[in-house]
Design a protein around this motif. Structure first.
Motif, PDB file in Angstrom:
ATOM      1  N   VAL A 102      49.634  43.102  45.348  1.00 49.97           N
ATOM      2  CA  VAL A 102      48.797  42.894  44.277  1.00 49.97           C
ATOM      3  C   VAL A 102      49.209  43.508  43.061  1.00 49.97           C
ATOM      4  O   VAL A 102      49.305  42.945  41.957  1.00 49.97           O
ATOM      5  N   LYS A 103      49.968  44.786  43.067  1.00 50.92           N
ATOM      6  CA  LYS A 103      50.525  45.384  41.927  1.00 50.92           C
ATOM      7  C   LYS A 103      51.717  44.616  41.600  1.00 50.92           C
ATOM      8  O   LYS A 103      52.052  44.859  40.333  1.00 50.92           O
ATOM      9  N   ASP A 104      52.420  44.036  42.552  1.00 51.04           N
ATOM     10  CA  ASP A 104      53.828  42.896  42.107  1.00 51.04           C
ATOM     11  C   ASP A 104      53.435  41.906  41.282  1.00 51.04           C
ATOM     12  O   ASP A 104      54.155  41.180  40.724  1.00 51.04           O
ATOM     13  N   GLN A 105      51.816  41.288  41.671  1.00 52.74           N
ATOM     14  CA  GLN A 105      51.456  40.129  40.975  1.00 52.74           C
ATOM     15  C   GLN A 105      50.967  40.362  39.618  1.00 52.74           C
ATOM     16  O   GLN A 105      50.333  41.307  39.256  1.00 52.74           O
ATOM     17  N   PRO A 106      51.150  39.400  38.793  1.00 56.13           N
ATOM     18  CA  PRO A 106      50.481  39.231  37.486  1.00 56.13           C
ATOM     19  C   PRO A 106      48.774  39.405  37.606  1.00 56.13           C
ATOM     20  O   PRO A 106      48.613  38.933  38.366  1.00 56.13           O
TER      21      PRO A 106
END
Length: 314
Positions: free
Chosen positions: A100-104
């Motif tokens: 989730v943190k890696d996604q926009p």
């Protein structure tokens, strides 16, 4: 100090810091899903792996008692599997947070009401998960029935009076709340993947668990103590004649037949159709010694048939 969660004094390794100070990378349109990130596919694979793993291990344990043979106790084996499943689930949740943190993020979700909804969903999910574990216990939660540790009764209290599968639904709600907190559409899609995997797992786990309890019930149910009384049998013709005579001798019938009927065991349980006058007349004639009314051949056949039934020799 965080805007939403005061976490400055907590250890840095706790994931609450990610929730307290989220970092958003806003994108729009198709850019909201970055399929090039390894963390995305790692979580997808791990989510599918977990239920496959524990179902294979648990079914093997039910059939072969592999873990029980190794550790020497079904309860110890169940606790060992519980630690393994809990660790795998915690690692999967860590992978979800990384994904989730890696996604926009979507700017449309930057709203205090969305944050409030995220907190409510996350808290509700955790309540369902924790209360399920409390109601079921360790062995009830982590497949103790596959080890032969069966529950004595069905749990009907909270949260099972609200949801049929509160642990799986609670986990799904937790993932949805996390995705909304990070304003991540990709996170919502991954939460949907979690729900799909759980629903597929339930199609295998539910029937198998029902089979375990059904087999245990059949094994523990004692057989009928007197099958002869529960299933009526067809009486023999000889028994029927004796039982019919036990009501008392008919007109012109010798009293010896009534005496024989009174000594016959089990006569009170035999129901016999009424005899025809022709047969009764023939027996009465023989008993009176009127040999002229029956041929020697017919009398011999009658005696041989009686021996076959065991009445004369007994």
């Amino acid at each position: 100090m965080s805007k939403f969660l005061p976490a400055d004094n907590l250890p840095s390794w706790l994931p609450i810091h990610d929730f307290a100070d989220p970092v958003y990378n806003y994108k729009t349109g198709a850019e909201l899903l970055d399929t090039t990130k390894t963390s995305l596919w790692t979580f997808v694979a791990m989510t599918a792996f977990n239920p496959i793993f524990w179902n294979i291990v648990a079914r093997n344990e039910y059939r072969n008692k592999t873990i029980t043979k190794i550790v020497g106790s079904p309860k110890v084996g169940c606790y060992l599997l519980a630690v393994t499943i809990f660790s795998l689930s915690a690692f999967r949740d860590h992978l979800y947070l990384d994904a989730v943190k890696d996604q926009p993020a979507a700017a449309e979700l930057d709203n205090p009401l969305v944050k409030l909804l995220a907190a409510v969903l996350f808290a509700s999910g955790q309540i369902f998960v924790i209360s399920s574990m409390w109601a079921l216990g360790v062995t009830g939660t982590y497949l103790g029935d596959y080890f032969g540790i069966l529950m004595s009764h069905r749990v009907t209290g909270f949260p099972f009076n609200v949801l049929n599968d509160p642990m799986y639904i609670g986990s799904f709600l937790t993932h949805v709340g996390t995705a909304l907190w990070f304003q991540s559409p990709a996170g919502l899609a991954l939460a949907g993947w979690v729900l799909v995997v759980y629903l597929v797992a339930l199609r295998f786990e539910g029937p198998f668990t029902d089979m375990i309890y059904s087999a245990a019930h059949k094994k523990n149910t004692p057989a009928p103590s007197n099958p002869a009384r529960s299933v009526p049998t067809t009486p023999s013709r000889k028994s029927g004649r004796i039982a019919a005579k036990s009501e008392g001798p008919s007109d012109g019938e010798p009293a010896s037949y009534a005496a024989a009927a009174a000594e016959a065991p089990g006569k009170e349980n035999v129901v016999v159709p009424a005899q025809t006058p022709r047969r009764s007349g023939r027996v009465s004639a023989v008993a009176r010694g009127e040999t002229g009314s029956a041929s020697p051949m017919r009398m011999t056949r009658s005696k041989s048939k009686s021996r076959g039934l065991g009445s004369d020799d007994e």
